[in-house]
Design a protein around this motif. Structure first.
Motif, mmCIF file in Angstrom:
data_model
loop_
_atom_site.group_PDB
_atom_site.id
_atom_site.type_symbol
_atom_site.label_atom_id
_atom_site.label_comp_id
_atom_site.label_asym_id
_atom_site.label_seq_id
_atom_site.Cartn_x
_atom_site.Cartn_y
_atom_site.Cartn_z
ATOM 1 N N ALA A 1 -13.687 15.973 55.419
ATOM 2 C CA ALA A 1 -12.456 16.365 56.348
ATOM 3 C C ALA A 1 -11.304 16.488 55.638
ATOM 4 C CB ALA A 1 -12.357 15.076 57.461
ATOM 5 N N ARG B 1 -4.420 18.125 37.810
ATOM 6 C CA ARG B 1 -4.776 19.665 37.973
ATOM 7 C C ARG B 1 -3.710 20.346 37.317
ATOM 8 N NH1 ARG B 1 -9.735 20.889 40.808
ATOM 9 N NH2 ARG B 1 -9.148 23.186 40.400
ATOM 10 N N THR C 1 -20.402 13.720 44.503
ATOM 11 C CA THR C 1 -18.941 13.364 43.994
ATOM 12 C C THR C 1 -18.641 14.196 42.370
ATOM 13 O OG1 THR C 1 -19.135 11.297 42.753
ATOM 14 C CG2 THR C 1 -18.896 11.195 45.070
ATOM 15 N N PHE C 2 -17.424 14.575 42.279
ATOM 16 C CA PHE C 2 -17.000 14.945 40.933
ATOM 17 C C PHE C 2 -16.698 13.863 40.152
ATOM 18 C CE2 PHE C 2 -16.682 18.901 43.408
ATOM 19 C CZ PHE C 2 -17.175 19.782 42.260
ATOM 20 N N SER C 3 -16.036 12.712 40.642
ATOM 21 C CA SER C 3 -15.727 11.567 39.942
ATOM 22 C C SER C 3 -16.586 10.305 40.040
ATOM 23 C CB SER C 3 -14.084 11.403 40.738
ATOM 24 O OG SER C 3 -14.237 10.886 41.843
ATOM 25 N N ILE D 1 -14.232 8.099 50.501
ATOM 26 C CA ILE D 1 -13.199 8.275 49.476
ATOM 27 C C ILE D 1 -12.037 9.311 49.836
ATOM 28 C CG2 ILE D 1 -13.291 9.421 46.881
ATOM 29 C CD1 ILE D 1 -16.085 9.006 46.914
ATOM 30 N N ARG E 1 -3.904 14.212 41.748
ATOM 31 C CA ARG E 1 -4.573 13.860 42.930
ATOM 32 C C ARG E 1 -4.972 12.369 42.772
ATOM 33 N NH1 ARG E 1 -9.047 18.973 43.658
ATOM 34 N NH2 ARG E 1 -7.920 19.196 45.605
ATOM 35 N N ALA F 1 -16.552 25.250 52.361
ATOM 36 C CA ALA F 1 -16.497 25.372 51.137
ATOM 37 C C ALA F 1 -16.577 23.737 50.422
ATOM 38 C CB ALA F 1 -15.027 25.968 50.811
ATOM 39 N N CYS F 2 -16.054 22.902 51.262
ATOM 40 C CA CYS F 2 -16.320 21.548 50.643
ATOM 41 C C CYS F 2 -17.769 21.409 50.277
ATOM 42 C CB CYS F 2 -15.901 20.369 51.545
ATOM 43 S SG CYS F 2 -14.255 21.041 52.691
ATOM 44 N N GLU G 1 -7.697 14.868 51.499
ATOM 45 C CA GLU G 1 -9.036 15.157 51.960
ATOM 46 C C GLU G 1 -10.019 13.993 51.638
ATOM 47 O OE1 GLU G 1 -9.952 19.240 49.245
ATOM 48 O OE2 GLU G 1 -7.689 18.452 49.042
ATOM 49 N N CYS H 1 -19.078 23.486 47.264
ATOM 50 C CA CYS H 1 -18.639 23.291 45.984
ATOM 51 C C CYS H 1 -19.027 21.950 45.595
ATOM 52 C CB CYS H 1 -16.795 23.370 45.679
ATOM 53 S SG CYS H 1 -16.361 23.329 44.289
ATOM 54 N N HIS H 2 -19.127 20.955 46.455
ATOM 55 C CA HIS H 2 -19.682 19.482 45.980
ATOM 56 C C HIS H 2 -21.175 19.713 45.865
ATOM 57 C CE1 HIS H 2 -16.210 16.657 46.181
ATOM 58 N NE2 HIS H 2 -15.385 17.813 46.715
ATOM 59 N N MET I 1 -8.834 11.439 48.726
ATOM 60 C CA MET I 1 -7.972 12.005 47.868
ATOM 61 C C MET I 1 -6.815 12.638 48.233
ATOM 62 S SD MET I 1 -9.296 14.979 45.161
ATOM 63 C CE MET I 1 -9.684 16.491 46.325
#
Ligand code: HEC
Length: 190
Positions: free
Chosen positions: A147, A57, A178-180, A88, A64, A162-163, A121, A166-167, A90
């Motif tokens: 979490a 990032r 997920t993003f990945s 998952i 990450r 926010a988790c 995370e 944003c997801h 991170m």
């Protein structure tokens, strides 16, 4: 109809949650800005899970490390959401910096993690969690729950809204919130 019955379940869960919360309150009052979560940090993720990606990032000057549990990885199926029981993790790492504060890049063009973890995370999906978490439909991430943990692995009791926000838009293209997800699917093929 489905939406209505889910709403009713949520209301029921809310009522049950209130009873549970007041019992818990008698022992240890939870800070008002904490979101409850059923997700725990798997103790052995660094050795037992598969690391499937490292994301640099630039904006935050961190790397990450992304890990997934091997049972889930073995059961990833094309065209289907990630399996029930997917976890998952991170890990956010500091990276080597120049004196001026810019991250140094290695020969591979990637940041050079220092080995120091700043925070961790986790997102985990379990059948039924989507019905019993207390988030309103506009923040509903299906069966996923989130979490946050401190560097030492103890829970970081923060608000997790926010988790979910944003997801949420990642519920598309087989990413399953997920993003990945594309990288995760690639790893499943190896
Ligand atoms: C502002 C947007 C945003 C917020 C808020 C956010 N995330 Fe993410 N999350 C991302 C992005 C983007 C990635 C992919 C890695 C990257 O590019 O940094 C990611 C990746 C992850 C991953 C790895 C799996 C994946 O989706 O690729 C986990 C686990 C995760 N986030 C958990 C959390 C938790 C827990 C919280 C709340 C404490 C949270 N996230 C809040 C944007 C967000």
């Amino acid at each position: 109809m489905l939406a209505i019955s889910k709403r009713l379940i949520q209301v029921g869960a809310l009522a049950a949650g209130v009873v549970g919360a007041s019992a818990a309150f008698a022992q240890a009052p939870a800070p008002a800005d904490t979101t409850p979560t059923r997700v725990t940090l798997p103790k052995d993720y660094a050795t037992a899970f598969q690391r499937y990606e490292i994301v640099d990032r630039e904006d935050r000057k961190i790397a990450r490390f992304l890990f997934v549990n091997k049972e889930a990885l073995a059961n990833v199926k094309p065209g289907e959401a990630f399996p029930d029981g997917t976890v998952i993790v991170m890990e956010n790492h500091t990276v080597a910096m120049e004196a001026g504060g810019a991250p140094i890049k290695g020969a591979n063009g990637k940041f050079i993690p220092t080995g120091r973890v700043i925070s961790v995370e986790v997102m985990e999906k379990r059948k039924g969690w989507g019905e019993t978490n207390l988030f309103p439909p506009e923040k509903d991430n299906g069966d996923w729950e989130y979490a946050a943990f401190k560097a030492d692995g103890t829970p970081n009791p923060i608000k997790l809204d926010a988790c979910y926000s944003c997801h949420l838009p990642q519920n598309k293209d087989g990413l399953d919130f997920t993003f990945s997800g594309a990288k995760l699917r690639e790893a499943a093929k190896r």
